[in-house]
Scaffold this motif. Structure first.
Motif, mmCIF file in Angstrom:
data_model
loop_
_atom_site.group_PDB
_atom_site.id
_atom_site.type_symbol
_atom_site.label_atom_id
_atom_site.label_comp_id
_atom_site.label_asym_id
_atom_site.label_seq_id
_atom_site.Cartn_x
_atom_site.Cartn_y
_atom_site.Cartn_z
ATOM 1 N N UNK A 96 9.659 12.586 -1.739
ATOM 2 C CA UNK A 96 10.172 11.435 -2.489
ATOM 3 C C UNK A 96 9.910 10.132 -1.733
ATOM 4 N N UNK A 97 10.099 10.168 -0.421
ATOM 5 C CA UNK A 97 9.794 8.994 0.408
ATOM 6 C C UNK A 97 8.313 8.646 0.300
ATOM 7 N N UNK A 98 7.478 9.680 0.299
ATOM 8 C CA UNK A 98 6.043 9.461 0.146
ATOM 9 C C UNK A 98 5.706 8.810 -1.180
ATOM 10 N N UNK A 99 6.369 9.237 -2.218
ATOM 11 C CA UNK A 99 6.132 8.650 -3.547
ATOM 12 C C UNK A 99 6.551 7.181 -3.574
ATOM 13 N N UNK A 100 7.736 6.882 -3.021
ATOM 14 C CA UNK A 100 8.215 5.497 -3.010
ATOM 15 C C UNK A 100 7.289 4.593 -2.183
ATOM 16 N N UNK A 101 6.720 5.139 -1.095
ATOM 17 C CA UNK A 101 5.744 4.363 -0.328
ATOM 18 C C UNK A 101 4.483 4.140 -1.148
ATOM 19 N N UNK A 102 4.036 5.184 -1.841
ATOM 20 C CA UNK A 102 2.789 5.113 -2.602
ATOM 21 C C UNK A 102 2.854 4.077 -3.719
ATOM 22 N N UNK A 103 4.029 3.940 -4.343
ATOM 23 C CA UNK A 103 4.173 2.957 -5.441
ATOM 24 C C UNK A 103 4.614 1.587 -4.929
ATOM 25 N N UNK A 104 4.739 1.446 -3.606
ATOM 26 C CA UNK A 104 5.012 0.142 -3.028
ATOM 27 C C UNK A 104 6.461 -0.234 -2.865
ATOM 28 N N UNK A 105 7.370 0.716 -3.047
ATOM 29 C CA UNK A 105 8.802 0.422 -2.924
ATOM 30 C C UNK A 105 9.256 0.513 -1.470
ATOM 31 N N UNK A 106 8.708 1.467 -0.735
ATOM 32 C CA UNK A 106 9.129 1.745 0.646
ATOM 33 C C UNK A 106 8.047 1.280 1.617
ATOM 34 N N UNK A 107 8.403 0.486 2.638
ATOM 35 C CA UNK A 107 7.388 0.077 3.620
ATOM 36 C C UNK A 107 6.922 1.263 4.463
ATOM 37 N N UNK A 108 5.728 1.143 5.020
ATOM 38 C CA UNK A 108 5.129 2.247 5.779
ATOM 39 C C UNK A 108 5.993 2.649 6.971
ATOM 40 N N UNK A 109 6.575 1.660 7.671
ATOM 41 C CA UNK A 109 7.369 1.997 8.861
ATOM 42 C C UNK A 109 8.591 2.837 8.480
ATOM 43 N N UNK A 110 9.221 2.516 7.337
ATOM 44 C CA UNK A 110 10.396 3.278 6.889
ATOM 45 C C UNK A 110 9.996 4.692 6.483
ATOM 46 N N UNK A 111 8.848 4.824 5.814
ATOM 47 C CA UNK A 111 8.334 6.148 5.449
ATOM 48 C C UNK A 111 8.139 7.004 6.694
ATOM 49 N N UNK A 112 7.508 6.436 7.722
ATOM 50 C CA UNK A 112 7.213 7.179 8.945
ATOM 51 C C UNK A 112 8.501 7.616 9.633
#
Length: 320
Positions: A21-37
């Motif tokens: 889910x975090x990966x999806x939110x990053x992919x659509x631009x909702x979650x910044x890369x640092x937060x995903x990592x």
């Protein structure tokens, strides 16, 4: 323990679900890369503990399809690590011979080496890191066989499993990371200094296709793996451990400055030493009972926050 399978699967499902889910939110631009990592590194740390429990047959022992399905998914989400079916042999060997010259699992993550830039840089790298270690490790294994401390058949098996456990997923995942970092370095120099040096367009096309895997899976695992290897290689003792003496194999590591690393390996330093004494206890039970365990361990001579291990290259005793 009556609900161990259910609890294990719930933890597995939540960890996998949140990471995707975090990966999806990053992919659509909702979650910044640092937060995903950061988020995925934490939950992949939980999955590492689950894999470790599965290696000790703690979940779905009588339902092999579910057991192996969980192992497969966890490996696919942590592809920088050894194949878990190969790792099982190395890990059980580690329990029998923890801290010895042929403890392949711990030596593969830098245990027993002097601290310096090389150890720091190669701490998380199982491919290039082990290329630097393989000659001394195999030489020590040969000596152990010659001295009668290790059976030839066992030596052959752990060497083969250590190598083939990296093929193909672990090596391929590391190559993607190497190219990712080198590509970004070349782009930086090209932008800043107009160097004109860059990868061919077809490599860039492949890397663009790999970008979701790199950010969702590989970069979080690089952070997780560095943190785990830093903690585990320094809580295990090496080289002068008395064979079979569990009191000399590990320490409890809770010192405050290790906290950032502990977060990404689910506080491995707090509880892993407990596992060496009570092997068939799930990781969440170890956490629930850790303060009671610490009291007993302290009374019986287990070390806590022995930071001299960094100076002694993880030896239990001071050099004479």
């Amino acid at each position: 323990m009556r609900y161990q399978n259910t609890i294990g699967f719930i933890i597995f499902a939540i960890s996998v679900g949140v990471s995707l889910l975090s990966g999806y939110f990053w992919y659509v631009g909702v979650l910044p890369a640092w937060a995903l990592i950061v988020i995925n590194a934490f939950f992949y740390g939980v999955l590492h503990e689950l894999e470790h429990d599965l290696i000790h047959d703690m979940y779905f022992k009588t339902k092999p399809i579910v057991h192996h399905f969980m192992l497969l998914i966890i490996w696919l989400l942590r592809p920088l690590t050894l194949n878990p079916w190969f790792r099982k042999t190395l890990h059980l060997h580690h329990h029998r011979f923890s801290g010895t010259l042929h403890d392949v699992e711990e030596r593969g993550v830098s245990n027993g080496e002097k601290w310096g830039l090389k150890r720091l840089m190669l701490l998380a790298d199982l491919v290039v890191g082990n290329l630097f270690r393989v000659h001394s490790l195999f030489s020590d294994i040969k000596k152990e066989v010659k001295n009668g401390n290790l059976k030839f058949e066992t030596a052959k098996k752990i060497k083969l499993y250590g190598v083939f456990g990296l093929i193909p997923l672990t090596i391929l995942s590391h190559v993607v990371l190497y190219v990712f970092f080198l590509d970004n370095i070349l782009d930086f120099f090209s932008t800043q200094f107009h160097s004109g040096i860059a990868f061919p367009s077809w490599i860039k096309d492949v890397m663009n296709w790999c970008n979701p895997i790199t950010y969702i899976v590989l970069l979080p695992n690089l952070l997780r793996q560095f943190s785990l290897h830093f903690i585990t290689s320094n809580l295990h003792y090496f080289g002068d451990v008395e064979k079979g003496n569990v009191l000399e194999q590990t320490q409890i590591l809770t010192v405050w400055w290790t906290y950032p690393f502990q977060v990404f390996c689910f506080f491995f330093g707090w509880t892993h030493a407990i596992h060496h004494f009570v092997v068939n206890e799930s990781f969440y039970v170890r956490h629930l009972a850790r303060k009671h365990a610490w009291k007993v361990m302290r009374e019986n001579g287990v070390r806590f926050n022995d930071l001299g291990t960094f100076r002694r290259a993880n030896r239990f005793n001071e050099a004479h």
